[in-house]
Design an enzyme around this catalytic site. Structure first.
Site, PDB file in Angstrom:
ATOM      1  N   GLU A 151       0.825  -1.220   0.000  1.00 18.10           N
ATOM      2  CA  GLU A 151       0.000   0.000   0.000  1.00 18.10           C
ATOM      3  C   GLU A 151       0.855   1.265   0.000  1.00 18.10           C
ATOM      4  O   GLU A 151       2.026   1.240   0.383  1.00 18.10           O
ATOM      5  CB  GLU A 151      -0.951   0.009   1.199  1.00 18.10           C
ATOM      6  CG  GLU A 151      -0.258  -0.034   2.556  1.00 18.10           C
ATOM      7  CD  GLU A 151      -1.141   0.473   3.705  1.00 18.10           C
ATOM      8  OE1 GLU A 151      -1.693   1.570   3.592  1.00 18.10           O
ATOM      9  OE2 GLU A 151      -1.245  -0.235   4.718  1.00 18.10           O
ATOM     10  N   LYS A 156      -3.237  -2.010  15.860  1.00 20.50           N
ATOM     11  CA  LYS A 156      -2.763  -1.188  16.978  1.00 20.50           C
ATOM     12  C   LYS A 156      -3.836  -1.081  18.026  1.00 20.50           C
ATOM     13  O   LYS A 156      -5.024  -1.035  17.713  1.00 20.50           O
ATOM     14  CB  LYS A 156      -2.494   0.214  16.475  1.00 20.50           C
ATOM     15  CG  LYS A 156      -1.228   0.369  15.734  1.00 20.50           C
ATOM     16  CD  LYS A 156      -0.802   1.817  15.802  1.00 20.50           C
ATOM     17  CE  LYS A 156       0.487   1.994  15.052  1.00 20.50           C
ATOM     18  NZ  LYS A 156       0.276   2.093  13.612  1.00 20.50           N
TER      19      LYS A 156
HETATM   20  N1  PSU Z   1      -2.626   1.183  10.798  1.00 22.11           N
HETATM   21  C1  PSU Z   1      -1.315   1.385  10.980  1.00 22.11           C
HETATM   22  N2  PSU Z   1      -0.624   2.150  10.073  1.00 22.11           N
HETATM   23  C2  PSU Z   1      -1.240   2.699   8.985  1.00 22.11           C
HETATM   24  C3  PSU Z   1      -2.626   2.446   8.793  1.00 22.11           C
HETATM   25  C4  PSU Z   1      -3.271   1.693   9.724  1.00 22.11           C
HETATM   26  O1  PSU Z   1      -0.768   0.898  11.946  1.00 22.11           O
HETATM   27  O2  PSU Z   1      -0.583   3.393   8.194  1.00 22.11           O
HETATM   28  C5  PSU Z   1      -3.317   2.987   7.577  1.00 22.11           C
HETATM   29  C6  PSU Z   1      -3.629   1.846   6.578  1.00 22.11           C
HETATM   30  O3  PSU Z   1      -3.508   2.356   5.265  1.00 22.11           O
HETATM   31  C7  PSU Z   1      -5.080   1.523   6.880  1.00 22.11           C
HETATM   32  C8  PSU Z   1      -5.621   2.891   7.195  1.00 22.11           C
HETATM   33  O4  PSU Z   1      -5.754   0.924   5.808  1.00 22.11           O
HETATM   34  O5  PSU Z   1      -4.582   3.519   7.949  1.00 22.11           O
HETATM   35  C9  PSU Z   1      -6.907   2.842   7.981  1.00 22.11           C
HETATM   36  O6  PSU Z   1      -7.426   4.113   8.049  1.00 22.11           O
HETATM   37  P1  PSU Z   1      -8.935   4.351   8.553  1.00 22.11           P
HETATM   38  O7  PSU Z   1      -8.894   3.974   9.993  1.00 22.11           O
HETATM   39  O8  PSU Z   1      -9.203   5.806   8.292  1.00 22.11           O
HETATM   40  O9  PSU Z   1      -9.792   3.435   7.712  1.00 22.11           O
END
Ligand code: PSU
Ligand code: MN
Length: 306
Positions: free
Chosen positions: A25, A159
């Site tokens: 990604e 996390k």
């Molecule tokens: N969790 C992490 N690092 C990240 C992300 C999530 O530890 O960089 C990023 C990933 O791209 C994940 C996104 O798909 O954040 C999720 O964002 P949201 O909670 O807005 O869907």
């Protein structure tokens, strides 16, 4: 839909020859880590995948095209450009129509990988149900994507900025298998464990590939989580991280951070509060995930091409 895709020669060659490929990604590069560590990580992770017998395909949106594989110059653009959109399922139409640059999240990368015919994906951590999600309704679109898109994701768990228990409940409801790769507990990203168990413990790339293969042969659409704990030497203590994360969550609340800004805000706060130690751990676990994903991709292709 294929008119929207472009491929690097390396990825095109791999697809044509049914070689193992691992998708990566760009949100992790543009929104998850600072420069220059982000570009160093992006290049190292690609090399690790090659060293383990697979082809890397970092995915991002540029000029109205979904790029499957990025060259060095493009990677650097994702690492340094400050106005890159964060693209999940809902953001694709806007990013494509305007020609703006878009970094794909786990959900966004899964969509693109499936369109390209790639089944394996390595990242750091997935999005999930946020703490107090019962009030805010903040549930990452990563989870609904996992429910219906046929791409397996190797990650270091989620996390504990998230509500890990509810995240796992949601995945169960949606029929997404959560495999522990040589572990019994679902890892919590910075730490090797959480208080929650995985559905199945598997111990080799071949075993994981066999589960993926039977899921999709049965027509059970959707993804799979392969949870791979951070290497022990890079782990941060769970209790210490809980304190840090609670501090970061309090600050997010005070500043009325909502929507897609929540995750990047929490990530950068955690980094600040651990004096950069969290970044080192983050990089170590992504590299480890890339290695495991490459090995599973190799095992899967061996099975499929047999
Ligand atoms: N969790 C992490 N690092 C990240 C992300 C999530 O530890 O960089 C990023 C990933 O791209 C994940 C996104 O798909 O954040 C999720 O964002 P949201 O909670 O807005 O869907
Ligand atoms: Mn969200």
């Amino acid at each position: 839909m294929k008119q929207y895709l472009t491929f690097t020669d390396e990825v095109k060659h791999a697809l044509e020859n049914k070689m193992p490929i691992v998708a990566l990604e760009t949100t992790i590069i543009s929104h998850g880590m600072p420069y220059p560590q982000n570009i160093e990580m992006a290049k190292e992770v690609e090399q690790i995948i090659r060293d383990n017998g697979a082809v890397p395909a970092t995915i991002g949106i540029m000029d109205g095209k979904i790029k499957i594989g990025l060259n060095e110059e493009e990677l650097l653009e994702f690492a340094t450009n400050k106005s890159v959109l964060k693209v999940s399922r809902r953001d694709f139409p806007y990013a494509m129509a305007t020609g703006k640059m878009g970094a794909t999240t786990v959900a966004g990368t899964m969509i693109a990988a499936q369109l390209a015919g790639i089944e394996m994906f390595a990242t750091g951590g997935i999005g999930g149900v946020h703490r107090e999600g019962e009030v805010t309704w903040d549930v990452s679109a990563d989870l609904t994507e996992l429910a219906h898109t046929n791409v397996a994701v190797v990650c270091a768990g989620a996390k504990s900025i998230l509500d890990i228990g509810r995240t796992l409940e949601y995945l169960e409801t949606q029929g997404v298998p959560v495999v522990g790769y040589n572990c019994d507990k679902f890892p919590s990203f910075f730490s090797r464990e959480s208080e929650f168990g995985v559905d199945y413990r598997l111990e080799s790339p071949e075993e994981v590939a066999a589960v993926m293969d039977s899921k999709w042969k049965l027509g059970l659409d959707g993804g799979m989580i392969i949870a791979n704990p951070v290497p022990a030497e890079s782990e941060l203590p769970y209790e210490e991280m809980e304190k840090v994360i609670n501090g970061a969550l309090a600050e997010a609340k005070e500043n009325d951070i909502a929507g897609k800004k929540v995750t990047p805000f929490l990530l950068s706060k955690v980094k600040e509060m651990t004096a950069g130690k969290s970044l080192e751990t983050n990089i170590a676990l992504v590299k480890h995930n890339a290695e495991v994903a490459a090995k599973i991709a190799v095992a899967l292709k061996k099975k499929q091409n047999a």
